[in-house]
Design an enzyme around this catalytic site. Sequence first.
Site, short mmCIF file in Angstrom:
data_model
loop_
_atom_site.label_atom_id
_atom_site.label_comp_id
_atom_site.label_asym_id
_atom_site.label_seq_id
_atom_site.Cartn_x
_atom_site.Cartn_y
_atom_site.Cartn_z
CE LYS A 282 -15.11 -4.40 2.50
NZ LYS A 282 -15.85 -4.85 3.71
CE LYS B 252 -4.31 -1.92 1.96
NZ LYS B 252 -5.10 -1.66 3.00
CE LYS C 228 -10.33 -12.28 -0.86
NZ LYS C 228 -9.67 -12.30 0.68
#
Length: 331
Positions: free
Chosen positions: A201, A114, A198
């Site tokens: 959301k 990240k 994957k």
Amino acid sequence: MSSKPTVLSGIQSSGSLHLGNYLGAIKHWVADQDKFNNFYMIADYHSITVMPDPDTLRERKKELIGMLLACGLDPNKSVLFCQSNVPEHMELSWILTCACPIGWLERMTQFKDKSKKIGDSDSVSAGLLMYPILQAADILIYNANYVPIGEDQRQHVELTRDVAQRFNFRYGETLTIPEALIRKTGARIMSLSNPDRKMSKSDEDTMSCLGLLDKPDELRLKVKRATTDSLREIVFDPERAGLYNLLTIYRELSGQTEEEIETHFTGKGYKHLKEELGDLVVNIFTPIQERYAEITADPKTIPNVLAQGAEKARVVASKTVKDCRNAIGID
């Protein structure tokens, strides 16, 4: 608390639930309610590492709790609570922070990935670095024996174990050492648009994800447009990522074996598979959506469940923190 093993499961309140959440976690949570002492946590403090819009976060939390209840979590069997309603998490997190070398945190894959995406070190929050310590506190504060996770979260449980062992070595046997509980099947549902990734959301591609609150027509359309390939035979072949993902979803929702599914679709094409899978998804999601509408129709239901859950959670959490305070000399 009974003599059954204790399990801590957490889910972030950063977006709407989708099929991957349902098959990878929630379906198992519901099935295991009589097997374990279960603590199900809405990880709202974890959600603020990206500084979300406050109103959106509040709405997402309500939606998430309502959906968990609609999927079958029973607050009379399990403890369902918000992380932010149990302040002991933050105290234990600080205690563990002082017991954790910074090098352990800097080696975490999630932090490195990240941080690399963000690029500018001045834009990387300290919360992103400290995230695994709060996660460790979430687990250790309930003396969890097991933590149900996907393979991509194994490193976080290993860090939790390392921190707990370091604490116990320094201050005496105080914290329970947890183990990862990784499901054999259904734990990794992939994006419908990009099956190498994957299902998420937070994916900007809205066609990639089957949301539990999506309308029937939306669900069928997303399945219809799902990525497959140019081959014809419908078989479970991991090398054919798009087809394999659809068949995995079909298997998990139908309860049929791979052999039964392959036999059923012998001589049929992707059109048949996608139509049947679309109907299957709608049939599973519809009663959940109906139950969700009933739950949210009463504005007292969710606050009552959370108040009850926080009260139960704090009984256990406060004892763990008290034990840790005593161990380190803060009485």
